[in-house]
Design an enzyme around this catalytic site. Structure first.
Site, PDB file in Angstrom:
ATOM      1  N   CYS A  29      -8.471  -2.035   3.928  1.00 57.42           N
ATOM      2  CA  CYS A  29      -8.304  -3.279   4.673  1.00 57.42           C
ATOM      3  C   CYS A  29      -9.508  -3.599   5.552  1.00 57.42           C
ATOM      4  O   CYS A  29      -9.600  -4.683   6.106  1.00 57.42           O
ATOM      5  CB  CYS A  29      -7.020  -3.258   5.484  1.00 57.42           C
ATOM      6  SG  CYS A  29      -6.732  -1.707   6.300  1.00 57.42           S
ATOM      7  N   SER A  36      -7.225   1.632  -2.369  1.00 61.63           N
ATOM      8  CA  SER A  36      -6.010   0.832  -2.545  1.00 61.63           C
ATOM      9  C   SER A  36      -6.459  -0.545  -3.013  1.00 61.63           C
ATOM     10  O   SER A  36      -7.420  -1.111  -2.487  1.00 61.63           O
ATOM     11  CB  SER A  36      -5.283   0.703  -1.207  1.00 61.63           C
ATOM     12  OG  SER A  36      -4.400  -0.392  -1.268  1.00 61.63           O
ATOM     13  N   GLU A  46       0.826  -1.208   0.000  1.00 60.43           N
ATOM     14  CA  GLU A  46       0.000   0.000   0.000  1.00 60.43           C
ATOM     15  C   GLU A  46       0.862   1.260   0.000  1.00 60.43           C
ATOM     16  O   GLU A  46       0.556   2.236  -0.700  1.00 60.43           O
ATOM     17  CB  GLU A  46      -0.923  -0.015   1.233  1.00 60.43           C
ATOM     18  CG  GLU A  46      -2.151   0.841   1.085  1.00 60.43           C
ATOM     19  CD  GLU A  46      -3.190   0.516   2.148  1.00 60.43           C
ATOM     20  OE1 GLU A  46      -3.916  -0.479   1.954  1.00 60.43           O
ATOM     21  OE2 GLU A  46      -3.260   1.227   3.158  1.00 60.43           O
ATOM     22  N   GLU A  79     -13.651 -13.380  -6.375  1.00 60.27           N
ATOM     23  CA  GLU A  79     -12.881 -14.570  -6.772  1.00 60.27           C
ATOM     24  C   GLU A  79     -11.417 -14.431  -6.371  1.00 60.27           C
ATOM     25  O   GLU A  79     -10.700 -15.415  -6.230  1.00 60.27           O
ATOM     26  CB  GLU A  79     -13.040 -14.833  -8.282  1.00 60.27           C
ATOM     27  CG  GLU A  79     -12.397 -13.831  -9.202  1.00 60.27           C
ATOM     28  CD  GLU A  79     -13.257 -12.577  -9.444  1.00 60.27           C
ATOM     29  OE1 GLU A  79     -12.955 -11.855 -10.409  1.00 60.27           O
ATOM     30  OE2 GLU A  79     -14.217 -12.317  -8.675  1.00 60.27           O
ATOM     31  N   LYS A 120     -15.344  -9.739   8.749  1.00 61.55           N
ATOM     32  CA  LYS A 120     -14.272 -10.565   8.197  1.00 61.55           C
ATOM     33  C   LYS A 120     -14.826 -11.917   7.739  1.00 61.55           C
ATOM     34  O   LYS A 120     -14.271 -12.560   6.861  1.00 61.55           O
ATOM     35  CB  LYS A 120     -13.162 -10.759   9.242  1.00 61.55           C
ATOM     36  CG  LYS A 120     -12.280  -9.527   9.421  1.00 61.55           C
ATOM     37  CD  LYS A 120     -11.330  -9.313   8.249  1.00 61.55           C
ATOM     38  CE  LYS A 120     -10.587  -7.990   8.348  1.00 61.55           C
ATOM     39  NZ  LYS A 120      -9.817  -7.675   7.134  1.00 61.55           N
ATOM     40  N   GLU A 167       2.112   1.670  -3.359  1.00 58.66           N
ATOM     41  CA  GLU A 167       1.008   2.169  -4.183  1.00 58.66           C
ATOM     42  C   GLU A 167       0.850   3.687  -3.998  1.00 58.66           C
ATOM     43  O   GLU A 167       0.662   4.432  -4.954  1.00 58.66           O
ATOM     44  CB  GLU A 167      -0.270   1.441  -3.743  1.00 58.66           C
ATOM     45  CG  GLU A 167      -1.365   1.376  -4.771  1.00 58.66           C
ATOM     46  CD  GLU A 167      -2.578   0.608  -4.225  1.00 58.66           C
ATOM     47  OE1 GLU A 167      -2.475   0.013  -3.124  1.00 58.66           O
ATOM     48  OE2 GLU A 167      -3.616   0.620  -4.900  1.00 58.66           O
ATOM     49  N   GLU A 211     -15.814 -11.346   4.297  1.00 61.48           N
ATOM     50  CA  GLU A 211     -14.713 -11.041   3.385  1.00 61.48           C
ATOM     51  C   GLU A 211     -14.137 -12.327   2.774  1.00 61.48           C
ATOM     52  O   GLU A 211     -13.587 -12.293   1.665  1.00 61.48           O
ATOM     53  CB  GLU A 211     -13.610 -10.268   4.126  1.00 61.48           C
ATOM     54  CG  GLU A 211     -12.554  -9.708   3.183  1.00 61.48           C
ATOM     55  CD  GLU A 211     -11.367  -9.079   3.908  1.00 61.48           C
ATOM     56  OE1 GLU A 211     -10.816  -8.112   3.382  1.00 61.48           O
ATOM     57  OE2 GLU A 211     -10.998  -9.555   4.992  1.00 61.48           O
ATOM     58  N   CYS A 264     -10.382  -1.302  14.703  1.00 60.91           N
ATOM     59  CA  CYS A 264     -10.593  -2.692  15.106  1.00 60.91           C
ATOM     60  C   CYS A 264     -10.639  -2.842  16.626  1.00 60.91           C
ATOM     61  O   CYS A 264     -11.209  -3.793  17.142  1.00 60.91           O
ATOM     62  CB  CYS A 264      -9.496  -3.580  14.542  1.00 60.91           C
ATOM     63  SG  CYS A 264      -9.328  -3.383  12.765  1.00 60.91           S
TER      64      CYS A 264
END
Lengths: 120, 579, 156, 580
Positions: free
Chosen positions: B299, B319, B278, B366, B358, B281, B361, B509
């Site tokens: 994330c 990102s 990241e 795919e 999560k 990036e 997620e 979190c």
């Protein structure tokens, strides 16, 4: 229309009070309409035009005497002002024919409350 | 300051203090049910009633500000009787299946019933019989257990700004549900799980995957790998009576191994990988203009769902880097499997996350199957792990510490602060600075983007250019930031921010929807402090300095944003039309 | 069909868009136009006003005046105000339910009649009363109900 | 001599039939006295006088005589009709008169004509205020008048205005609460339909006093005619510069718009009403802060009920002293009641505060319509209570009604007779509150539902004596623990019926009997042999085939099979089915 100022009030009052001397008022609130005041109004309108008498047909709100609706107040010069109650179709015609034209008060339909305001 | 008396004892409190708060000064904890310190009082339950001395009328302590000269009585026989009757009324509209309820022993209604010694049913039972909604794979809604406190709705609408849940109908038949007969899975829900963690009863409860994990653990043919998310280490202890923020990393490694996992990894390692990608990036976009600014972190899966559903015009800023959970799972089934010679089809990856989303997620696109298998097989919340530990009877508090398995287990200070709001940004800035300047930052800690303020801003100079960043947590705080970007875009001006971090849950979190119950800002702050302490204690505090990360790139990925890295570590996002 | 109704909904929203306190007024206008609040219209209002769909449904389901389904051609409102209750409106309601084979809040299978109970039509002097599409029938007796209904069913 | 009119009615018989004889006698007497052509003799439908024998009013003198006997006719003709003097011993002094402040012009003016209203001195109070009075003086006048909120709360209107004026806020709002939700009350509808300008003038005066430039009418959607008339009145007022900028040439500017309710009783509660205008669910929020400090869109807001606002202009026109001279020590002015139920004359009555319930029910309302015995009068709607006969002489004001366990409320007054079951009444009101509870707070949401269930059980014959304890327990929890007025008062009808008619509850529970014969499940039906004409109608109507017999031997009811539906009782043309 021009905005009102304080000076206009008296003129309006004078104009309204100097208005029609002969008139019929029909109570047209929800309670009156529910009891058939709409029909009563149309019959009065129809009968007045048939008879050709220059009486103003007016509407007003509810006098509060719901049990006696439809209520019709009649003012004809020279006769006492009265309120007729439970004015059915026939009664409405009779108001025009008997009261307005014949200058006679109808039997058994007058509602006479003993407070002056209703008649003043 | 307000001067008043509570139970004839004087109190002095700032103006605006509720009677409930003021009562703490005289050591009175007025019973409550709908009240939650995170939320403005909804005044729904009627348990916290008190009265003004000498009057008949009762007031709700939770929402009534104490006034000068007020004389409050917090209990008398009538107050207690009314509280009890209200409680019995609530119980008459609540099922009795405590034994098999997900909130058994952590239910606020159950606690009150115990305190009031409710032994029999005074009133006829009326249960609505509204069907469960299990349309998400993160949590189940059982409307019959709802006590109409309104917390889930308050958090979903006002704090998160998601508006998935709503109060429908009215009176006795009112219920909480998504609009227009939708299942929650079809609603704007982002499965952040804040509703579940704020529910006082078992009306919203995370789906429990522990049985499946137990089955995998006893299957002799599988190789079970576990990864623990950064913030789990400073929260799980609460389930065993340890103070919030206590770092239990070593005990976690031990207990997971003793539960039967063949390898114990740390998601913080994968966070270091995420930062490498990241931050690179960011450098590409910021320095080389390859891609739009601001770069927005991706994330947090709830945040991803939110942006895709609610703000699709902003999706290009994301990102493309996967989240640490997914990277950890992917690397386990590729890099690790290859190195260890394990058949990846035999590997089962379980993640321990502070989070309910999560769970969703795992199968998001795919690309979550980039290893050729589902990269992460199960995602458990901190609460689920705590229950698993209790099932084994392990004395968690007194367990010895141990080390994680290497390769995917060793992490830097930058990786572990992912678990609190501002942490990702701080970690990324540390590395980005090095990537751009080739030098190491002198002061690593960015106080401006720490803490619980809803939106935090920071402007740092890197190589003569100002980098403007914003950090938002709690989805309700996001739109103000995004709108500033939109306005600038509309005017053709440069974005006011170059880099934006968003975490769906208040506190990041640390306050995740899967964390132990009873979270408050105080607890969020303590968990964050635990992480910052871990950071300070680390030998390496920059993600790209993690020797195992360096090894990973050298041996497997090449360099950040390499072709292989792109293939394995990156994903894409979908612009979904809002409903 | 949907396109037409959406167009209509958009003009209603346009009329109210810049006024404060517009949501319930818009819903009233929509219900006046369609007889109920169709879901696709609610979704469009949500987008046009930029308010969550959840807020719209919270409001729609809270206020009993709003309907989520198309009611029958003739909406029969039985007054359950106190005066009407005392003077026998529960029996009027029972009679309606028996004649029309339908529960309150529901529409007959032919789509003609919808029965609901309302709070005080404001004609307590005529209790008990009921209204059919706003036309009020007062001083009702159980036996009057059949006549009134048959008048409407003849018209179809 | 001039023409005279005699209005005549026999008020005892309650119909015109009893008068026909008297009418004939009088007519003959007039002919005898040669007055037949000068005196108009008219039988009237209703004199508004009850149980006073033959009553007559002679116009134009407006002399009323009561209890006139045939032998009095001569004197009346001689003294009054010929000479215009009263016959003193026959004079009727009305025991009681209505006093119309709010309703004064309802039924007199054309609500569609602003000129009519102006001609009746409308908008003169506004003119006086903007030309001669500061806002503080207007508030002082209101405070001195002692006007209290007519919506039910009874809070001082002047104080409310003062607090809103004093509160800080760049904008302030005036709201007219016309969400008249009390089932059985329609005073506000009548005023809005009959004299909408009087309310608009009140709102403008409120706006002037508190410093507001925007007002809202919050009207029930169920009142289409009222909405139409208010809208028309607003349009006219705007056209005439009575709304908008520089009203009547002054610096005062204000406009008013309509917002509609949508069928939620709880929206009569101030904070719920505000939420509703803001486009939210009408759930109350805790007070303080009061709307006068933080109301609509967070701004200071003054919410007054229709009737309250209709009182404002007369007060400012005639002065606080005039208004304070009407009514009782603590409750000034008049109150409009919607008098309905089993009373002969249901309708709106307006009386000075302090009038007794008996005067209202019997002297104005004419007593019970059917001639059955009076049982109770209910005031205050779903938040009020029943008042039994022994308290009928209580002067009506805010405080007295509260002492009796009821409230003034918005003005519903429902008369009940011996056929009305008090458990059933309590059930009716609690059902209303269950339907109307917003569902936010537990005591109201669940408590109401439980009470309804218990009362349902009692009227079905499933009650136990413990149920009475449960009712009290829940009622107390609702009163003490509910957030808003609706919940706090929802149990009042239960508490008051239990207080005054506990025996009736016990009769239901212990003897499975409904003394009023209202609760069908508790009734036994029986065919009275000697009245039965053996027509068989009941047997054919019985849905359970519980009536057996034939046209020869007559019919009887199988009490085992009977489901107490009462169809047999309803269909029998000969009153041969009795309810026990």
């Amino acid at each position: 229309m021009a905005a009102l100022t304080g000076n206009d009030f008296d003129a309006i009052k004078a104009k309204v009070q100097g208005g029609a001397k002969n008139w019929i008022k029909v109570g047209m609130s929800t309670c009156g309409i529910a009891a058939g005041a709409g029909k009563t109004y149309r019959v009065l309108e129809d009968e007045l035009s048939k008879q050709g008498h220059p009486v103003s047909l007016l509407t007003c709100g509810c006098l509060g005497m719901c049990y006696a609706e439809p209520l019709v107040e009649v003012c004809i010069e020279g006769l006492p002002r009265v309120v007729y109650c439970r004015v059915s179709e026939e009664c409405a015609r009779e108001i025009v024919r008997g009261h307005v034209m014949g200058r006679k008060l109808l039997q058994d339909y007058i509602l006479a409350m003993h407070y002056e305001e209703a008649f003043s | 300051m307000i001067q008043a008396t509570i139970n004839q004892k004087p109190v002095t409190v700032p103006e605006g203090t509720s009677i409930l708060q003021a009562a703490r000064q005289v050591q009175v904890k007025i019973p409550t049910l709908c009240h939650h310190p995170d939320l403005p009082p909804t005044a729904a339950c009627g348990i916290c009633i008190v009265r003004i001395e000498g009057t008949k009328k009762m007031l709700r302590a939770c929402c009534t500000p104490i006034e000068n000269g007020m004389k409050i009585i917090t209990h008398d026989p009538e107050i207690v009787e009314v509280r009890r009757t209200v409680l019995e009324l609530i119980l008459s509209n609540h099922p009795n299946d405590c034994l098999k309820c997900g909130r058994n022993q952590s239910c606020e209604l159950q606690n009150l019933a115990a305190d009031f010694g409710i032994r029999e049913e005074l009133f006829t039972k009326f249960i609505g019989g509204i069907p469960k909604d299990d349309s998400t794979n993160a949590f189940v809604i059982e409307p019959d257990k709802c006590i109409h406190c309104g917390r889930c709705i308050e958090i979903c609408q006002e704090i998160q700004g998601v508006w998935a849940l709503s109060f429908l109908g009215r009176g006795f038949n009112s219920r909480f549900a998504p609009a227009a007969g939708q299942k929650v899975g079809d609603s704007p829900c982002v499965v952040c799980g804040q509703c579940a963690s704020h529910c006082p009863t078992g009306a919203i409860f995370e789906k429990d995957d522990t049985l499946k994990v137990w089955q995998e653990l006893q299957n002799p043919d599988t190789f079970c790998v576990v990864q623990i998310a950064p913030v789990v280490r400073v929260a799980i202890g609460e389930a065993f009576g340890m103070p919030p923020g206590t770092n239990a990393t070593g005990k976690l490694y031990t207990v997971l191994r003793r539960l039967g996992f063949n390898a114990v990894f740390d998601t913080s390692f994968a966070a270091d990988v995420t930062i490498n990608e990241e931050a690179t990036e960011f450098v590409e976009r910021f320095v080389n203009g390859k891609g739009p600014l601001p770069l927005i972190t991706s994330c947090c899966p709830s945040w991803v769902i939110y942006l895709e559903k609610q703000v699709p015009d902003m999706v290009d800023y994301f990102s493309s880097c996967k989240s640490p959970q997914q990277i950890s799972g992917l690397l386990t089934k590729t890099y690790y499997a290859e190195k260890m010679g394990i058949d990846p089809s035999k590997i089962v990856v379980v993640s321990i996350m502070p989070c309910t989303s999560k769970k969703t997620e795992l199968t998001r696109t795919e690309e979550m199957f980039a290893s050729g298998y589902q990269d992460v097989d199960y995602s458990l919340t901190t609460r689920e792990l705590a229950r698993m530990i209790k099932q084994t009877g392990k004395d968690f508090v007194n367990l010895p510490d141990s080390e994680p398995d290497h390769m995917l287990g060793d992490y830097t200070g930058a990786g572990v602060i992912f678990g609190t709001t501002g942490g990702v940004m701080e970690a990324a800035l540390r590395s980005a600075y090095s990537f751009i300047t080739g030098e190491k930052l002198g002061a690593l800690e960015f106080e401006d983007i720490r803490g619980l303020k809803g939106v935090k801003e920071l402007s740092v100079e890197i190589a003569g250019r100002r980098v403007n960043v914003a950090v938002a947590h709690g989805l309700g705080n996001v739109m103000s930031v995004l709108n500033r970007v939109r306005e600038a875009r509309a005017k053709g001006e440069p974005s006011p921010y170059d880099f934006i971090e968003v975490m769906a849950c208040p506190g990041g979190c640390a306050g995740g929807g899967g964390q132990p119950y009873g979270v408050t800002d105080d607890i969020r702050a303590k968990r964050a402090q635990g992480l910052y302490q871990d950071d300070r204690d680390k030998q390496f505090r920059l993600s790209h300095e993690n020797p195992y990360v360096q090894k990973l790139y050298a041996e497997f990925l090449g360099e950040p944003l390499s072709h292989k890295a792109h293939e394995l570590l990156h994903t894409h996002y979908v612009k979904r039309m809002p409903g | 069909m949907e396109a037409v109704s959406l167009e209509r909904a958009e003009s209603i929203v346009a009329k109210w868009k810049n006024k404060k306190g517009n949501l319930i007024m818009i819903l009233h206008d929509v219900q006046d136009a369609f007889g109920y609040i169709p879901e696709h219209v609610a979704r469009r209002i949500s987008r046009l006003l930029d308010i969550p769909l959840a807020r719209i449904y919270e409001v729609l389901t809270f206020y009993h005046y709003f309907k989520l389904n198309q009611p029958g051609k003739y909406k029969i409102a039985v007054c359950m105000g106190t005066a009407c209750y005392l003077k026998g409106s529960p029996e009027i309601l029972e009679e309606l339910k028996t004649i029309l084979h339908v529960e309150e809040g529901a529409t007959t299978s032919d789509g003609l009649f919808y029965i609901e109970c309302v709070r005080c039509l404001g004609c307590c002097g005529l209790a008990p009363v009921m209204a059919v599409n706003g036309t009020i029938y007062g001083n009702l007796k159980k036996g009057d109900v059949v006549d009134i209904i048959s008048r409407y069913s003849k018209e179809g | 001599m001039s023409e005279k009119t005699v209005l005549l009615q026999d008020t005892t018989a309650g119909s015109t039939t009893g008068t026909s004889d008297f009418f004939g006698v009088f007519k003959a007497a007039l002919r005898e006295s040669d007055l037949a052509d000068n005196v108009r003799l008219v039988r009237v439908a209703d004199m508004g006088v009850y149980n006073q024998g033959v009553v007559m009013t002679i116009l134009p003198e407006n002399i009323t005589y009561a209890n006139v006997e045939a032998h009095d006719i001569k004197r009346i003709i001689g003294v009054t009709l010929k000479h215009g003097n009263p016959v003193k011993d026959l004079l009727y002094q009305p025991k009681f008169r209505q006093m119309r402040l709010v309703l004064k012009n309802c039924g007199r003016l054309d609500p569609g004509s602003i000129d009519d209203y102006i001609a009746a001195d409308g908008y003169r109070a506004l003119l006086k205020a903007v030309e001669q009075k500061t806002p503080d003086e207007v508030i002082a006048e209101l405070k001195a008048s002692g006007l209290r909120g007519r919506g039910g709360g009874g809070y001082s209107t002047g104080l409310k205005w003062q607090f809103t004026r004093e509160a800080a806020g760049e904008l302030k709002y005036v709201i007219c609460n016309a969400d008249e939700g009390d089932p059985g009350a329609y005073m506000d509808r009548s005023v809005l339909e009959g004299n909408p300008h009087s309310v608009i003038e009140g709102m403008l005066l409120a706006g002037y006093a508190i410093g507001s430039s925007q007002g809202f009418f919050y009207i029930r959607a169920e009142y289409p005619l009222a909405i139409e008339r208010v809208q028309k009145a607003l349009d006219q007022a705007r056209e005439r510069g009575l709304l908008g900028n520089h009203i009547l040439g002054s610096d005062f500017s204000m406009d008013i718009e309509i917002r509609l309710g949508a069928g939620a009783f709880v929206c009569g509660e101030e904070t719920a009403l505000i939420a509703s205008i803001e486009g939210k669910r009408g759930t109350p929020v805790p007070r303080p802060p009061y709307p006068s400090v933080r109301g609509l869109w967070g701004m200071p807001t003054c919410i007054n009920n229709v009737e309250t606002l209709a009182n404002v202009a007369p007060i400012l026109l005639h002065g606080a002293d005039w208004f304070a001279g009407i009514g009782t020590q603590t409750s000034k002015g008049t109150k409009v009641f919607a008098l309905t139920g089993k009373v002969r004359n249901s309708g709106l009555v307006e009386v000075p505060m302090g009038t007794t319930l008996r005067e209202i029910v019997f002297d104005i309302g004419g007593g019970i319509a059917s001639g059955r015995a009076f049982k109770a009068v209910q005031t205050g709607g779903p938040s009020g209570g029943v008042i039994p006969e022994k308290y009928l002489d209580t002067p009506v004001d805010y405080d007295n009604l509260q002492k009796l366990g009821s409230i003034m409320g918005s003005g519903g007054m429902i008369v009940m007779d011996e056929c009305d079951c008090m458990v059933d009444i309590a059930k009716f009101y609690i059902k209303f509150c269950v339907d109307e509870s917003c569902g936010k707070c537990a005591p109201c949401r669940i408590g109401g539902y439980q009470i309804l269930n218990i009362l349902e059980g009692i009227t079905q014959g499933r009650g136990t004596l413990q149920d009475l304890d449960r009712l009290i327990l829940i009622a107390r929890a609702m009163k003490m623990g509910s957030l808003c007025g609706l919940g706090q008062t929802a149990a009042n009808p239960v508490i008051s019926t239990l207080a005054y008619f506990e025996d009736e509850y016990r009769e239901h529970i212990v003897n499975r009997r409904c003394p009023a014969r209202k609760c069908r499940a508790l009734l036994e039906f029986n065919i009275i042999r000697h009245l039965c004409k053996k027509c068989g109608l009941c047997a054919r109507a019985c849905p359970e085939k519980a009536i057996t017999g034939d046209r020869e031997h007559g019919y009887s009811i199988d009490t085992e099979k009977c489901i107490h539906c009462g169809v047999c009782f309803d269909v029998c043309k000969f009153s041969a089915v009795e309810r026990i």
